[in-house]
Motif scaffolding. Sequence first.
Motif, mmCIF file in Angstrom:
data_model
loop_
_atom_site.group_PDB
_atom_site.id
_atom_site.type_symbol
_atom_site.label_atom_id
_atom_site.label_comp_id
_atom_site.label_asym_id
_atom_site.label_seq_id
_atom_site.Cartn_x
_atom_site.Cartn_y
_atom_site.Cartn_z
ATOM 1 N N GLY A 15 0.853 -1.180 0.000
ATOM 2 C CA GLY A 15 0.000 0.000 0.000
ATOM 3 C C GLY A 15 0.887 1.228 0.000
ATOM 4 O O GLY A 15 1.969 1.216 0.583
ATOM 5 N N LEU A 16 0.433 2.249 -0.684
ATOM 6 C CA LEU A 16 1.192 3.494 -0.779
ATOM 7 C C LEU A 16 0.435 4.579 -0.030
ATOM 8 O O LEU A 16 -0.731 4.828 -0.312
ATOM 9 N N ARG A 17 1.130 5.209 0.899
ATOM 10 C CA ARG A 17 0.465 6.223 1.721
ATOM 11 C C ARG A 17 0.112 7.435 0.887
ATOM 12 O O ARG A 17 0.934 7.976 0.161
ATOM 13 N N GLY A 18 -1.148 7.842 1.011
ATOM 14 C CA GLY A 18 -1.632 9.045 0.362
ATOM 15 C C GLY A 18 -1.877 10.104 1.410
ATOM 16 O O GLY A 18 -1.493 9.947 2.572
ATOM 17 N N ARG A 19 -2.559 11.144 1.015
ATOM 18 C CA ARG A 19 -2.792 12.258 1.932
ATOM 19 C C ARG A 19 -3.726 11.864 3.073
ATOM 20 O O ARG A 19 -3.468 12.154 4.225
ATOM 21 N N SER A 20 -4.816 11.186 2.781
ATOM 22 C CA SER A 20 -5.749 10.820 3.850
ATOM 23 C C SER A 20 -6.170 9.354 3.762
ATOM 24 O O SER A 20 -7.117 8.944 4.420
ATOM 25 N N THR A 21 -5.449 8.590 2.972
ATOM 26 C CA THR A 21 -5.750 7.169 2.831
ATOM 27 C C THR A 21 -4.495 6.452 2.372
ATOM 28 O O THR A 21 -3.473 7.077 2.107
ATOM 29 N N THR A 22 -4.561 5.152 2.299
ATOM 30 C CA THR A 22 -3.504 4.355 1.688
ATOM 31 C C THR A 22 -4.061 3.830 0.381
ATOM 32 O O THR A 22 -5.220 3.411 0.321
ATOM 33 N N TRP A 23 -3.256 3.868 -0.672
ATOM 34 C CA TRP A 23 -3.676 3.394 -1.986
ATOM 35 C C TRP A 23 -3.072 2.026 -2.251
ATOM 36 O O TRP A 23 -1.878 1.814 -2.055
ATOM 37 N N PHE A 24 -3.905 1.116 -2.723
ATOM 38 C CA PHE A 24 -3.480 -0.252 -2.992
ATOM 39 C C PHE A 24 -3.602 -0.524 -4.492
ATOM 40 O O PHE A 24 -4.708 -0.492 -5.039
ATOM 41 N N PRO A 25 -2.468 -0.770 -5.173
ATOM 42 C CA PRO A 25 -2.549 -1.068 -6.604
ATOM 43 C C PRO A 25 -3.487 -2.244 -6.865
ATOM 44 O O PRO A 25 -3.428 -3.275 -6.189
ATOM 45 N N ALA A 26 -4.354 -2.088 -7.859
ATOM 46 C CA ALA A 26 -5.415 -3.073 -8.130
ATOM 47 C C ALA A 26 -4.896 -4.413 -8.593
ATOM 48 O O ALA A 26 -5.570 -5.436 -8.394
#
Length: 199
Positions: free
Chosen positions: A112-123
């Motif tokens: 997961g990659l940390r974003g500004r207000s969430t973590t993004w998970f490559p699909a």
Amino acid sequence: MAMATEATGERSLREALDRFLRSNAGEGASGSPAVIVAESFLRELRSSMESLGDLDETAAQRIGGSAAESVIASAAWSAAVGERYDTAQVCAMLGVSRQALSKRQRSGTLIGLRGRSTTWFPAWQFDSGSRSVRPMVAEVVAAFRDHLDAADPQIVAAWATTAQHDDLDGSTPAAWIAQGRDNRAVVRSAEQAALRLAQ
């Protein structure tokens, strides 16, 4: 005098927004991404202008700069990572809590990659049909961990969206996985990429 200048400035801004929206009307989906982003942003700004009336100049500049950074960062992440899900979407898909999802990240079964207000998970990590994490994700993460002492999620995500000419016939790992091709080839590609980075 200051009130008159402020009113004139606001009127000028409204007129500029109107001109921009009229001049780009009809471009829609065929317009450049920058025009589409700007048009959507300006339309939203126009509808919210009255609520911004009490801001001082410094606060307005800070908010404007932050809004632009958010738009550009989001677009850059999308381009770099490809399709992605946020924390809430992944928790719902897998039927797990945020804590369980975080534990999976720490254990190396997904990135997961940390974003500004969430973590993004490559699909590419998920099989949406079975609502699960693809088993080979842990092997990919392990390949990077074994050769680089850590599996930096940004490195893994960048690798997954970069064409692998030597290992995957020029396909990106994300596309290879989406096409249901041999998972062992993806793991070997991760090992080779990690070895190259370790040199």
